[in-house]
Design an enzyme around this catalytic site. Sequence first.
Site, short mmCIF file in Angstrom:
data_model
loop_
_atom_site.label_atom_id
_atom_site.label_comp_id
_atom_site.label_asym_id
_atom_site.label_seq_id
_atom_site.Cartn_x
_atom_site.Cartn_y
_atom_site.Cartn_z
N ASP A 190 0.74 -5.04 12.77
CA ASP A 190 -0.61 -5.33 13.29
C ASP A 190 -1.54 -5.78 12.15
O ASP A 190 -2.43 -6.59 12.36
CB ASP A 190 -1.21 -4.07 13.93
CG ASP A 190 -0.21 -3.35 14.82
OD1 ASP A 190 -0.39 -3.38 16.03
OD2 ASP A 190 0.75 -2.76 14.29
N PHE A 191 -1.33 -5.20 10.97
CA PHE A 191 -2.23 -5.48 9.85
C PHE A 191 -1.96 -6.85 9.22
O PHE A 191 -2.72 -7.30 8.37
CB PHE A 191 -2.12 -4.41 8.76
CG PHE A 191 -2.29 -2.99 9.24
CD1 PHE A 191 -2.88 -2.72 10.46
CD2 PHE A 191 -1.86 -1.93 8.47
CE1 PHE A 191 -3.02 -1.41 10.92
CE2 PHE A 191 -2.01 -0.61 8.91
CZ PHE A 191 -2.59 -0.36 10.14
N ILE A 192 -0.88 -7.50 9.63
CA ILE A 192 -0.58 -8.81 9.05
C ILE A 192 -1.65 -9.82 9.46
O ILE A 192 -1.84 -10.84 8.80
CB ILE A 192 0.84 -9.29 9.44
CG1 ILE A 192 1.40 -10.16 8.32
CG2 ILE A 192 0.85 -10.01 10.77
CD1 ILE A 192 2.88 -10.43 8.43
N GLU B 62 0.83 -1.20 0.00
CA GLU B 62 0.00 0.00 0.00
C GLU B 62 0.87 1.25 0.00
O GLU B 62 1.86 1.33 0.74
CB GLU B 62 -0.90 0.00 1.25
CG GLU B 62 -1.95 -1.10 1.21
CD GLU B 62 -2.29 -1.64 2.60
OE1 GLU B 62 -1.85 -1.07 3.61
OE2 GLU B 62 -2.99 -2.66 2.65
N HIS C 143 -2.01 -0.56 16.80
CA HIS C 143 -1.06 -0.03 15.83
C HIS C 143 0.36 0.03 16.39
O HIS C 143 1.22 0.67 15.79
CB HIS C 143 -1.47 1.39 15.40
CG HIS C 143 -2.69 1.42 14.55
ND1 HIS C 143 -3.93 1.15 15.04
CD2 HIS C 143 -2.86 1.68 13.24
CE1 HIS C 143 -4.81 1.26 14.06
NE2 HIS C 143 -4.19 1.57 12.97
N GLU D 43 -4.62 -6.76 1.97
CA GLU D 43 -3.43 -7.46 2.48
C GLU D 43 -3.49 -8.97 2.25
O GLU D 43 -2.49 -9.58 1.89
CB GLU D 43 -3.23 -7.19 3.97
CG GLU D 43 -2.75 -5.79 4.32
CD GLU D 43 -3.87 -4.84 4.70
OE1 GLU D 43 -5.05 -5.24 4.57
OE2 GLU D 43 -3.58 -3.71 5.13
#
Lengths: 337, 345
Positions: free
Chosen positions: A79-81, A29, A123, A54
């Site tokens: 965190d977004f994984i 991104e 985050h 993702e």
Amino acid sequence: MPEMTYAQAIDHALGQAMAEDPRIVVFGEDVVMLRRELYVRFGPRRVRQTPISEAAFLAMGVGAAMAGLRPVVEIMMVDFIAVAFDALLNQATKIRAFSGGKWNVPLVVRTSCGGGYGDGGQHEQCLWGLISSMPGVSVAVPSNPQDAASLMISCLQSEDPVVFMEHKLLSDYWRDYLGGGSRKTVAFDVPENGRIGKVEIPVKPFPPGKGKVVRKGEDLTMFSLGVGVHRCLEAAERLEEKGIQAEVVDLRWASPLDRELITSSAERTGRVLVVDEDYSAYGLSGEIAAVLAENGLRPAFGRLGTEGVIPYDVRREAKVLPNAARIEQAALTLASV
Amino acid sequence: MRMSAETVPVEELYRQMCRAREFEMALARLWEKGLISGEMHLGIGEEAVAAGVVAHLREGDAICLDHRSTPPLVARGVDLEALVLEMLGDPEGLCCGWGGHMHLFSREHLACSSGIVGSSAPLGLGFALASQYLETGGVAVAFFGEGAMNQGMLLESLNLAAAWRLPLVLVCKDNRWAITTRSRTVTAGNLARRARSLGVPARRVDGTRVDRVWRAARWAVERARRGRGPSFLLAHCPRREGHFLGDPMLRVYRDPLGQVLEIAPPLLRSLLARPLSRLASRVRCLGQIGATLGALGLELLLEADPLERSGRLLEPSMRARVEEEARREVEEKVMRAMERRVSRA
């Protein structure tokens, strides 16, 4: 040796590798803006901007790596994984075994991690323990510009999946975007030696799974990663004034762990303190305890990690994340054993 | 059935918009002063969507929000003092200082939020399922941006909501940008059609006109309440403060010289990095970055302010009164919150 910031060092290493190996492609991104220098240099075929998808684009990295590319997939914050966990847990890390060793996945996941700028518990996580718990993945966590550059090269040379974790407190642009936002009214406890430093050019890789003694000492050993290394060094200075010589080990890799270094240092000092910004339970500190036990060592042992969800309130956050004062306190307790 | 314009409670809707705007501006000031930590994604530009949708909700309805959660929370009647205190990280804040601006929860309002893009939709499914199962007559509303429409979990939610006929209203706030990425460059097809193709009826609406949002939302909420299943509202609205406060792309406009001095030298080095091949392509890429920044600047200039667009629906004197009342209410609440904070500290 030119001086670079932590963030510049990473992109410099990536650029060096991309110039040598056309199989390396970067996607994620906002990479056109975030990696604009690489974008201008290598063009839209190699630096590709993705939608906020993702799960799809991390798995796309797995497939592309199987097909012979060397993808560097950016997950903006670790965190977004969670959104894309399948790609790592059930695909990337399984394929070498499932194929009977005939097919490998040279995938680099580049992600940011860590707290200390008041962004709250969704985050600011580290998650290197969680990720390292999967067999088949390596996890690099550099603490300074030279390590950041060299570990990036090591990651790019890996034949198997690696996660490269960039600490947001050390990265000028992340700290600025997420915490500062061009404000002069906020300040962060940023270790200067982690933020900026000399980098040897051309960048050479460091051996995977090898840590480094960054401070010699005889009374106890502190093992840490990322920003934690600097917190330990700060605490070690204070301990020296109290007559305690602390050894500080920068593990550099959460996985594979440098078992030799861990055992040799612990054997010498007889006291171990693990300073881990990640969650303390079921993670790095437990793993280090197991390594020690498996090698027949029973040093005095302590650990400082993040307990529970990271609070948004910066005052409470500062108490939850390992800091020099807490490390000093824990070390004094251990030293009295 | 078409309703006449008179039935739209414009004054009340505009009041909520003004409260939301004033609140966002107060947050921006607190953030600039360094009293709010971390990122701050404001909902400036989304006030008409928040007010127009939330106006149809009643007790027992749930709202699931994204990282721009404050306008719907303000419109829903969450205590402004508690919200301010939460942003300040105070133990008396809405979430006792644990959540912060991306993680706001009010159990009594069935309101939750998340900083994980797209996650409001599946959470909304859960609230909708509970309403259906318990036969409460409640509906759930999920707010998200058009960037979230490319998240798998959101597309899965559209399908699941339709397949199970869940009372869920999916509100997509289309501000055309996914952080620094122009959404159209990474999005295929058409979002309203995408929803319809998964069996969810969809309507497009001008998200700067609160009367239009209100009408479209009435259709959506009534459908859900009557057990007819989910619906999708695609509301176009501007993003007036960038992705978050201090957005580096906006800084290029607000501090051009400083930013150019910072950004340009490394870009020039990249342009000339050796081996010096494909120079034309490099120049094109540099142009692409310029074009993205240009598009952002143009939108900042041209995009309508929802308060302007919706405020015109009111007679000027009434409009001024509503604005003044909202300004005073928010000012007072923020001041009282600050006093409480100071008195404890």
